[in-house]
Scaffold this active site. Structure first.
Site, PDB file in Angstrom:
ATOM      1  N   ASP A  35      59.068 -24.081 -24.461  1.00 56.12           N
ATOM      2  CA  ASP A  35      58.585 -23.728 -23.620  1.00 56.12           C
ATOM      3  C   ASP A  35      59.091 -23.143 -22.093  1.00 56.12           C
ATOM      4  O   ASP A  35      60.881 -23.852 -21.668  1.00 56.12           O
ATOM      5  CB  ASP A  35      57.774 -24.771 -22.581  1.00 56.12           C
ATOM      6  CG  ASP A  35      56.658 -26.200 -23.912  1.00 56.12           C
ATOM      7  OD1 ASP A  35      56.891 -24.916 -25.343  1.00 56.12           O
ATOM      8  OD2 ASP A  35      56.260 -27.282 -24.033  1.00 56.12           O
ATOM      9  N   HIS A  67      54.804 -22.270 -18.569  1.00 54.52           N
ATOM     10  CA  HIS A  67      53.987 -23.499 -19.812  1.00 54.52           C
ATOM     11  C   HIS A  67      52.868 -23.641 -19.278  1.00 54.52           C
ATOM     12  O   HIS A  67      51.006 -23.722 -19.196  1.00 54.52           O
ATOM     13  CB  HIS A  67      55.096 -23.555 -21.177  1.00 54.52           C
ATOM     14  CG  HIS A  67      53.696 -24.406 -22.015  1.00 54.52           C
ATOM     15  ND1 HIS A  67      52.940 -23.445 -22.484  1.00 54.52           N
ATOM     16  CD2 HIS A  67      54.056 -25.192 -22.857  1.00 54.52           C
ATOM     17  CE1 HIS A  67      52.096 -24.197 -23.470  1.00 54.52           C
ATOM     18  NE2 HIS A  67      53.407 -25.356 -23.412  1.00 54.52           N
ATOM     19  N   HIS A  91      60.201 -23.938 -30.980  1.00 54.27           N
ATOM     20  CA  HIS A  91      59.439 -22.919 -30.303  1.00 54.27           C
ATOM     21  C   HIS A  91      60.091 -23.362 -28.810  1.00 54.27           C
ATOM     22  O   HIS A  91      60.354 -24.864 -28.632  1.00 54.27           O
ATOM     23  CB  HIS A  91      58.234 -22.517 -29.943  1.00 54.27           C
ATOM     24  CG  HIS A  91      57.209 -22.965 -29.132  1.00 54.27           C
ATOM     25  ND1 HIS A  91      57.488 -24.563 -30.389  1.00 54.27           N
ATOM     26  CD2 HIS A  91      56.910 -23.659 -28.586  1.00 54.27           C
ATOM     27  CE1 HIS A  91      56.364 -25.248 -29.738  1.00 54.27           C
ATOM     28  NE2 HIS A  91      56.595 -24.745 -28.517  1.00 54.27           N
TER      29      HIS A  91
END
Ligand code: ZN
Length: 220
Positions: free
Chosen positions: A55, A59, A53
């Site tokens: 960020d 975040h 994934h």
């Protein structure tokens, strides 16, 4: 231009996907089935930071950009794999460890720690991490995209080691950059000049999103 090879740098997303301690686990159940409905649809639940994934700055910085607000150019570009294998657990990767790389704006920097070998075990969270000064130098050179084959670019806190407060995440967020975590198979990027794509789902307002990370070999 011709694609001669596509290397998958993503982990599978399923109930066995290892998530950061405390994060939601992935679940999936049939919502519709071919037998009952004539077509199949799954109902999926997962964290925004599940599997491979990226960020977004928000975040760690509440005022930072959301994943859907970012320039897509952050997620694709010429990749540079830096070999930083063979380090001890929880070791700091300094600028010298990175080999003082010649990088510039647009370079997708990928740290090959080798730690994906521990994926699925507790040892995965005892990964090497990027030193804040090294991160600052990459950002000063114009880099805005940093990925690695480990669950966290900063040291992961444990009961014995509270960590450092995620300084690298804060530095990258402040620069408007992105971090890609849980990459795998970086050893397969064994050709020159890979083009790397880390395009996230367009999740409105999200702090991050899963990606199907790939390295692409292009014929000259
Ligand atoms: Zn993350």
């Amino acid at each position: 231009m011709r694609v001669t090879r596509l290397v998958d740098l993503s982990v599978p997303v399923d109930a066995g996907t290892q998530v950061f301690p405390g994060d939601p686990v992935f679940t999936s159940r049939p919502h519709a089935t071919v037998a009952a409905d004539g077509f199949a649809v799954q109902a999926i639940s997962m964290g925004s930071q599940t599997g491979t994934h990226v960020d977004a700055p928000c975040h760690f910085d509440p005022d930072g950009a959301r994943i859907d607000e970012l320039d897509l150019a952050l997620f694709a570009g010429p990749g540079l794999v830096l070999d930083v294998r063979g380090r001890a657990p929880r070791s700091r990767l300094t600028w010298a460890d990175l080999g003082e790389p010649d990088v510039g704006p647009g370079t997708v920097v990928l740290l090959r720690t080798g730690w994906s070998a521990h994926y699925g075990t507790p040892a995965y969270f005892d990964h090497p991490f990027l030193d804040a000064d090294a991160a600052r130098r990459l950002l000063d050179a114009g880099v805005r995209t940093i990925g690695l084959d480990a669950p966290n670019l900063d040291v992961t806190p444990t009961d014995d080691d509270p960590g450092e407060g995620y300084p690298v995440h804060h530095l990258v967020a402040a620069a408007g950059g992105v971090i890609c975590e849980n990459l795998t198979a970086l050893e397969a990027v064994d050709f020159p000049d890979p083009f790397v794509s880390l395009l996230p789902l367009r999740l409105t307002g999200a702090d991050g999103a899963p990606v199907r990370a790939v390295a692409i070999e292009l014929a000259p």
